[in-house]
Motif scaffolding. Sequence first.
Motif, PDB file in Angstrom:
ATOM      1  N   SER A  58     -15.889  97.741 185.166  1.00  0.00           N
ATOM      2  CA  SER A  58     -16.409  96.759 185.607  1.00  0.00           C
ATOM      3  C   SER A  58     -15.840  95.577 184.901  1.00  0.00           C
ATOM      4  O   SER A  58     -14.625  95.578 183.971  1.00  0.00           O
ATOM      5  CB  SER A  58     -17.774  96.422 184.856  1.00  0.00           C
ATOM      6  OG  SER A  58     -17.846  96.704 183.407  1.00  0.00           O
ATOM      7  N   VAL A  59     -15.787  94.389 185.510  1.00  0.00           N
ATOM      8  CA  VAL A  59     -15.029  93.142 184.859  1.00  0.00           C
ATOM      9  C   VAL A  59     -15.401  92.703 183.622  1.00  0.00           C
ATOM     10  O   VAL A  59     -16.924  92.791 183.357  1.00  0.00           O
ATOM     11  CB  VAL A  59     -15.302  91.871 185.940  1.00  0.00           C
ATOM     12  CG1 VAL A  59     -14.442  90.792 185.323  1.00  0.00           C
ATOM     13  CG2 VAL A  59     -14.884  92.047 187.395  1.00  0.00           C
ATOM     14  N   LEU A  60     -14.591  92.713 182.666  1.00  0.00           N
ATOM     15  CA  LEU A  60     -15.028  92.514 181.304  1.00  0.00           C
ATOM     16  C   LEU A  60     -15.211  91.166 181.077  1.00  0.00           C
ATOM     17  O   LEU A  60     -14.827  89.904 181.658  1.00  0.00           O
ATOM     18  CB  LEU A  60     -13.817  92.889 180.253  1.00  0.00           C
ATOM     19  CG  LEU A  60     -13.484  94.326 180.385  1.00  0.00           C
ATOM     20  CD1 LEU A  60     -12.262  94.563 179.642  1.00  0.00           C
ATOM     21  CD2 LEU A  60     -14.574  95.275 180.097  1.00  0.00           C
ATOM     22  N   ASP A  61     -16.148  90.711 179.922  1.00  0.00           N
ATOM     23  CA  ASP A  61     -16.661  89.526 179.431  1.00  0.00           C
ATOM     24  C   ASP A  61     -15.496  88.966 178.484  1.00  0.00           C
ATOM     25  O   ASP A  61     -14.856  89.512 177.737  1.00  0.00           O
ATOM     26  CB  ASP A  61     -18.044  89.483 178.833  1.00  0.00           C
ATOM     27  CG  ASP A  61     -19.061  89.778 179.875  1.00  0.00           C
ATOM     28  OD1 ASP A  61     -18.993  89.549 180.895  1.00  0.00           O
ATOM     29  OD2 ASP A  61     -19.950  90.398 179.355  1.00  0.00           O
ATOM     30  N   TRP A  62     -14.994  87.772 178.514  1.00  0.00           N
ATOM     31  CA  TRP A  62     -14.436  87.109 177.403  1.00  0.00           C
ATOM     32  C   TRP A  62     -15.190  86.873 176.153  1.00  0.00           C
ATOM     33  O   TRP A  62     -15.455  85.675 175.704  1.00  0.00           O
ATOM     34  CB  TRP A  62     -13.613  85.905 177.998  1.00  0.00           C
ATOM     35  CG  TRP A  62     -12.454  85.366 177.407  1.00  0.00           C
ATOM     36  CD1 TRP A  62     -12.528  84.184 176.466  1.00  0.00           C
ATOM     37  CD2 TRP A  62     -10.997  85.671 177.450  1.00  0.00           C
ATOM     38  NE1 TRP A  62     -11.446  84.038 175.867  1.00  0.00           N
ATOM     39  CE2 TRP A  62     -10.439  85.055 176.454  1.00  0.00           C
ATOM     40  CE3 TRP A  62     -10.632  86.838 178.165  1.00  0.00           C
ATOM     41  CZ2 TRP A  62      -9.080  84.986 176.318  1.00  0.00           C
ATOM     42  CZ3 TRP A  62      -9.072  86.764 177.946  1.00  0.00           C
ATOM     43  CH2 TRP A  62      -8.390  86.039 176.881  1.00  0.00           C
ATOM     44  N   ARG A  63     -15.566  87.872 175.433  1.00  0.00           N
ATOM     45  CA  ARG A  63     -16.491  87.910 174.284  1.00  0.00           C
ATOM     46  C   ARG A  63     -15.896  89.012 173.329  1.00  0.00           C
ATOM     47  O   ARG A  63     -15.799  90.162 173.732  1.00  0.00           O
ATOM     48  CB  ARG A  63     -17.649  87.888 174.800  1.00  0.00           C
ATOM     49  CG  ARG A  63     -19.010  87.700 173.746  1.00  0.00           C
ATOM     50  CD  ARG A  63     -20.148  88.047 174.374  1.00  0.00           C
ATOM     51  NE  ARG A  63     -20.538  89.203 174.768  1.00  0.00           N
ATOM     52  CZ  ARG A  63     -21.397  90.035 174.270  1.00  0.00           C
ATOM     53  NH1 ARG A  63     -22.367  89.432 173.605  1.00  0.00           N
ATOM     54  NH2 ARG A  63     -21.981  91.366 174.792  1.00  0.00           N
TER      55      ARG A  63
END
Length: 356
Positions: A138-143
């Motif tokens: 999945s697309v990753l969160d910038w966190r």
Amino acid sequence: MASMAAVEKSTAASVQTIAQSNPPQVPPQYIQPPQTRPFCSSARAPAANIPAIDLSGLDPTHRDRVRVRAQIGRACRDWGAFHVTNHGVPSSLLDRARAVGSSFFGDSSMDEKLAYACDPSSSATEGYGSRMLENDDSVLDWRDYFDHHTLPLSRRDPSRWPSSPPDYREVMAEYSDRMGLLAKQLLGLISESLGLPTLCIEHAVGEFYQNITISYYPPCPQPDLTLGLQAHSDMGAITLLIQDDVGGLQVLKDGEWVTVEPLSDAIVVLLADQTEIMTNGIYRSAEHRAITNASRARLSIATFHDPSKARKISPVSELISDSSPPRYREVVYGDYVSSWYTKGPEGKRNIDALLL
């Protein structure tokens, strides 16, 4: 101490490490598809901020509970999210919680952070990490984040939390206790706003399983392509959130993303999916997300209050009638959690799957 596998996984996934290398572009695994990028649709002006409700009216000397619960009812119907002020949690404690979280992410070395790395083989484990879902495609969160298991007390083990700064563990334990009390008070007001007994929803939830997640969003070179946290509604009963002055939380309202402007000493209340089920859809859980910015890091602290994994959740009987049949099927909360983490949130698709 974290395993070698956890250390290797967390090192590879640390958004802070990527940001500190000053990349001109974000890595491709963080790029959102066009339809979910933060500026693909308009966000409302700050004037459309979520409602703010003053809880000082609950003081026995004010005797203004009717007004407060009416305001909460409107906010739950119209938004699923609202600020509370004069909530009884000392502003000094809110400041200390933000301070210890900022210190951990800003002052600790990577080796110190990795000593508390999450177990990469399962979801929702306690500790330091970056990847929320089990599906690495999945697309990753910038966190990056640190998750604490805080209630019931049998789950609370401060030795698993950072030891630096020295007051970190003490602050987070006190913060947990205060948030738990406020969550119960708010569930009582939500029950009353529906004409239910004060303890109705609290009893339907059962004993709180509380997690506290400190989220750190580093500066992002391409904030128009990424999200700090993808759009979702929380899976439990009620979430209490504080943010710093940077801002970045957005709530979906009538198809538009509304930026929740930081309000001094206020706490953001987000209704979660199990409350939507228990209220038979009269109140809706809040779909929300976090955006990033190019120049400043952001910190938020979310306190989740959930049922136990074995708890069965369904619309409360007092809200069901011939003219108002149940809209959601009963679900075992642990099954709901498993679905959320394996499929991913994608807005509110998990709760929509329970509609009858």
